[in-house]
Motif scaffolding. Structure first.
Motif, PDB file in Angstrom:
ATOM      1  N   ILE A 230       0.845  -1.192   0.000  1.00  0.00           N
ATOM      2  CA  ILE A 230       0.000   0.000   0.000  1.00  0.00           C
ATOM      3  C   ILE A 230       0.884   1.247   0.000  1.00  0.00           C
ATOM      4  CG2 ILE A 230      -1.759   1.274   1.282  1.00  0.00           C
ATOM      5  CD1 ILE A 230      -2.718  -1.344  -0.060  1.00  0.00           C
ATOM      6  N   ALA A 231       2.044   1.158   0.661  1.00  0.00           N
ATOM      7  CA  ALA A 231       2.965   2.293   0.708  1.00  0.00           C
ATOM      8  C   ALA A 231       3.429   2.697  -0.687  1.00  0.00           C
ATOM      9  CB  ALA A 231       4.167   1.952   1.592  1.00  0.00           C
ATOM     10  N   ASP A 232       3.668   1.713  -1.569  1.00  0.00           N
ATOM     11  CA  ASP A 232       4.097   2.026  -2.934  1.00  0.00           C
ATOM     12  C   ASP A 232       3.010   2.785  -3.694  1.00  0.00           C
ATOM     13  OD1 ASP A 232       6.607   0.952  -2.689  1.00  0.00           O
ATOM     14  OD2 ASP A 232       6.056  -1.018  -3.480  1.00  0.00           O
TER      15      ASP A 232
ATOM     16  N   LEU B 246      -8.617  -0.657   3.079  1.00  0.00           N
ATOM     17  CA  LEU B 246      -8.986   0.534   2.305  1.00  0.00           C
ATOM     18  C   LEU B 246      -8.932   1.799   3.158  1.00  0.00           C
ATOM     19  CD1 LEU B 246     -11.971  -0.867   0.200  1.00  0.00           C
ATOM     20  CD2 LEU B 246      -9.692  -0.270  -0.626  1.00  0.00           C
ATOM     21  N   SER B 247      -9.143   1.664   4.459  1.00  0.00           N
ATOM     22  CA  SER B 247      -9.101   2.836   5.333  1.00  0.00           C
ATOM     23  C   SER B 247      -7.701   3.431   5.423  1.00  0.00           C
ATOM     24  CB  SER B 247      -9.592   2.465   6.737  1.00  0.00           C
ATOM     25  OG  SER B 247      -8.671   1.587   7.379  1.00  0.00           O
ATOM     26  N   GLN B 248      -6.691   2.661   5.021  1.00  0.00           N
ATOM     27  CA  GLN B 248      -5.316   3.148   5.058  1.00  0.00           C
ATOM     28  C   GLN B 248      -4.888   3.789   3.736  1.00  0.00           C
ATOM     29  OE1 GLN B 248      -2.421   0.705   7.121  1.00  0.00           O
ATOM     30  NE2 GLN B 248      -4.026  -0.712   7.780  1.00  0.00           N
ATOM     31  N   ILE B 249      -5.815   3.847   2.779  1.00  0.00           N
ATOM     32  CA  ILE B 249      -5.503   4.417   1.469  1.00  0.00           C
ATOM     33  C   ILE B 249      -6.147   5.791   1.343  1.00  0.00           C
ATOM     34  CG2 ILE B 249      -5.820   4.166  -1.030  1.00  0.00           C
ATOM     35  CD1 ILE B 249      -5.769   1.157  -0.642  1.00  0.00           C
ATOM     36  N   GLN B 250      -5.313   6.813   1.102  1.00  0.00           N
ATOM     37  CA  GLN B 250      -5.850   8.139   0.813  1.00  0.00           C
ATOM     38  C   GLN B 250      -6.392   8.119  -0.613  1.00  0.00           C
ATOM     39  OE1 GLN B 250      -3.011  11.283   1.293  1.00  0.00           O
ATOM     40  NE2 GLN B 250      -4.436  12.896   0.674  1.00  0.00           N
ATOM     41  N   SER B 251      -7.675   8.393  -0.767  1.00  0.00           N
ATOM     42  CA  SER B 251      -8.325   8.155  -2.062  1.00  0.00           C
ATOM     43  C   SER B 251      -7.989   9.202  -3.116  1.00  0.00           C
ATOM     44  CB  SER B 251      -9.847   8.107  -1.880  1.00  0.00           C
ATOM     45  OG  SER B 251     -10.346   9.403  -1.599  1.00  0.00           O
ATOM     46  N   HIS B 252      -7.702  10.433  -2.718  1.00  0.00           N
ATOM     47  CA  HIS B 252      -7.508  11.538  -3.661  1.00  0.00           C
ATOM     48  C   HIS B 252      -8.742  11.724  -4.547  1.00  0.00           C
ATOM     49  CE1 HIS B 252      -3.268  11.768  -2.527  1.00  0.00           C
ATOM     50  NE2 HIS B 252      -3.217  10.460  -2.672  1.00  0.00           N
ATOM     51  N   VAL B 253      -9.888  11.361  -4.022  1.00  0.00           N
ATOM     52  CA  VAL B 253     -11.174  11.568  -4.692  1.00  0.00           C
ATOM     53  C   VAL B 253     -11.942  12.601  -3.867  1.00  0.00           C
ATOM     54  CG1 VAL B 253     -13.406  10.530  -5.279  1.00  0.00           C
ATOM     55  CG2 VAL B 253     -11.273   9.280  -5.735  1.00  0.00           C
ATOM     56  N   HIS B 254     -12.259  13.733  -4.482  1.00  0.00           N
ATOM     57  CA  HIS B 254     -12.858  14.846  -3.748  1.00  0.00           C
ATOM     58  C   HIS B 254     -14.328  15.015  -4.120  1.00  0.00           C
ATOM     59  CE1 HIS B 254      -8.837  15.604  -2.431  1.00  0.00           C
ATOM     60  NE2 HIS B 254      -8.414  15.893  -3.655  1.00  0.00           N
ATOM     61  N   LEU B 255     -15.122  14.033  -3.741  1.00  0.00           N
ATOM     62  CA  LEU B 255     -16.565  14.103  -3.954  1.00  0.00           C
ATOM     63  C   LEU B 255     -17.249  14.395  -2.623  1.00  0.00           C
ATOM     64  CD1 LEU B 255     -17.149  10.980  -6.254  1.00  0.00           C
ATOM     65  CD2 LEU B 255     -16.908  13.368  -6.952  1.00  0.00           C
ATOM     66  N   PHE B 256     -18.353  15.097  -2.680  1.00  0.00           N
ATOM     67  CA  PHE B 256     -19.115  15.353  -1.454  1.00  0.00           C
ATOM     68  C   PHE B 256     -19.822  14.058  -1.060  1.00  0.00           C
ATOM     69  CE2 PHE B 256     -23.241  16.435   0.510  1.00  0.00           C
ATOM     70  CZ  PHE B 256     -22.746  16.968   1.698  1.00  0.00           C
TER      71      PHE B 256
ATOM     72  N   HIS C 261      -8.930   4.434  -6.203  1.00  0.00           N
ATOM     73  CA  HIS C 261      -7.515   4.822  -6.182  1.00  0.00           C
ATOM     74  C   HIS C 261      -6.618   3.592  -6.083  1.00  0.00           C
ATOM     75  CE1 HIS C 261      -4.106   7.425  -5.894  1.00  0.00           C
ATOM     76  NE2 HIS C 261      -3.718   6.836  -4.762  1.00  0.00           N
ATOM     77  N   LEU C 262      -7.060   2.572  -5.346  1.00  0.00           N
ATOM     78  CA  LEU C 262      -6.297   1.327  -5.273  1.00  0.00           C
ATOM     79  C   LEU C 262      -6.189   0.694  -6.658  1.00  0.00           C
ATOM     80  CD1 LEU C 262      -4.920  -1.018  -3.766  1.00  0.00           C
ATOM     81  CD2 LEU C 262      -7.196  -1.953  -3.321  1.00  0.00           C
ATOM     82  N   TYR C 263      -7.304   0.633  -7.384  1.00  0.00           N
ATOM     83  CA  TYR C 263      -7.298   0.032  -8.724  1.00  0.00           C
ATOM     84  C   TYR C 263      -6.346   0.791  -9.646  1.00  0.00           C
ATOM     85  CZ  TYR C 263      -9.078  -1.439 -13.311  1.00  0.00           C
ATOM     86  OH  TYR C 263      -9.190  -1.909 -14.596  1.00  0.00           O
TER      87      TYR C 263
END
Length: 361
Positions: free
Chosen positions: A172-174, A323-333, A345-347
């Protein structure tokens, strides 16, 4: 002569046992005791798989109680040896601090005609039954199979690859090391292309690149949920969460720069910058977005498009802790937390990392 073979095994005189069995296999090859001691010889020689096959065949075909009991004990012994070796190997594989980082193991699709053979190998490596193994192996798209310490995932992954089962693993770090820029609009498209975008701190800037730098394009639909009031079977009002709409995303991977340019239909400023679409003000967002995707396709027709996110999401959405450890970089309300954003973001990140692996960078 069987008694002599048994005595040789008691003395661990495998050379004598092998000579005696060679003669017995010529004279009475179907004798279950001969087969049993042949399996014992395979086991002593380190050919445990050959030994296991004979022990299992004896359990299927033999009614002799003594042989059945000893074959079961032998199988149990083989399983214990294998388990001990597996534990030692995994311990060695996770000995370094870098090997304990959280990672994911992803299975790649297999052609249907290859799945029967592959399922047997997969079952053996992962200690599953063949039926379950066949259900797990994907025929289309990626399947997130396991999360855990990356050293352990590498241990399994290398065995799967050697068995001809396509897979890969990463941490996940990569994925979190990849920079993500939110694209507001394209500004220029001359010898190079420029985008106006925002970095992870929401600072506005621009980035200029060549279309040849784009190594992959990732498409995905992210659902928008709303609370609605419905009437249940008893004619009572109840609140439900339903999917009301979908937001379309497109990631452009600039592998050499270790960054992703992220666009989405409600965030792209169609009336700004480069005129890609005529009559923007009169078009719907869907029409504008489809026109933008078509324009991107024209700029880089050779770039592979990854669009199987929804299928992949089905295999990962229940992995809440990871998944809670992944910052999504998705800015939806979002009115409520959802795993969909981190899953996308993982995919995209996995596509990025796999591209780096395949290119040997």
């Amino acid at each position: 002569m069987i008694e002599q073979v048994a005595t040789a095994f008691e003395r661990k005189d495998y050379h004598t046992a092998a000579k005696l069995l060679k003669q017995l296999l010529k004279e009475t090859p179907d004798n279950p005791w001969v087969q049993f001691y042949l399996a014992r010889l395979h086991e002593a020689s380190g050919k445990r798989q050959d030994a296991e096959e004979i022990y299992r065949q004896l359990l299927r075909d033999t009614t002799n109680t003594k042989i059945v009991v000893q074959a079961r004990e032998s199988l149990r012994r083989l399983q214990e040896i294998e388990q001990e070796e597996r534990i030692r190997a995994i311990s060695q594989a996770t000995a370094q601090a870098s090997d304990t980082k959280l990672g994911v193991l992803v299975l790649e699709p297999l052609a249907s005609e290859l799945k029967t053979v592959a399922a047997g190998k997969f079952a053996q490596i992962m200690q599953l039954d063949a039926y379950t193994a066949r259900l797990i192996l994907p025929s289309r798209g990626w399947r997130l199979y396991r999360t855990g310490q990356v050293g352990e995932l590498r241990f399994y992954g290398e065995q799967l690859q050697q068995a001809g089962i396509p897979c890969f693993w990463t941490t996940i770090a990569d994925i979190q090391k990849i920079q993500v820029f939110q694209v507001d609009y394209f500004q220029e498209n001359t010898s190079k292309v420029t985008v106006v975008c925002r970095n992870e701190a929401n600072q506005l800037g621009s980035l200029t690149f060549d279309w040849s730098e784009v190594k992959a394009r990732v498409l995905g639909l992210l659902p928008i949920f709303e609370q609605v009031v419905d009437i249940d079977a008893r004619r009572k009002l109840e609140r439900k969460t339903q999917t009301q709409d979908y937001v379309q995303f497109c990631d452009l991977h600039l592998t050499d720069r270790n960054c992703i340019l992220r666009l989405y239909d409600n965030g792209y400023e169609f009336q700004q910058g480069l005129e890609i679409i005529s009559q923007v003000s009169q078009n719907t967002i869907r029409i504008n977005w489809n026109s933008l995707l078509h324009w991107l396709e024209q700029q880089m027709p050779q770039v592979k498009v990854w669009s199987d996110f929804t299928h992949f999401a089905d295999t990962v959405l229940d992995q809440t802790e990871m998944l809670s450890q992944i910052q999504s970089h998705v800015h939806l309300f979002r009115r409520e937390q959802t795993n969909w954003d981190s899953a996308f973001h993982l995919y995209s990140g996995l596509v990025f990392v796999k591209g780096v692996m395949d290119s040997g960078l």
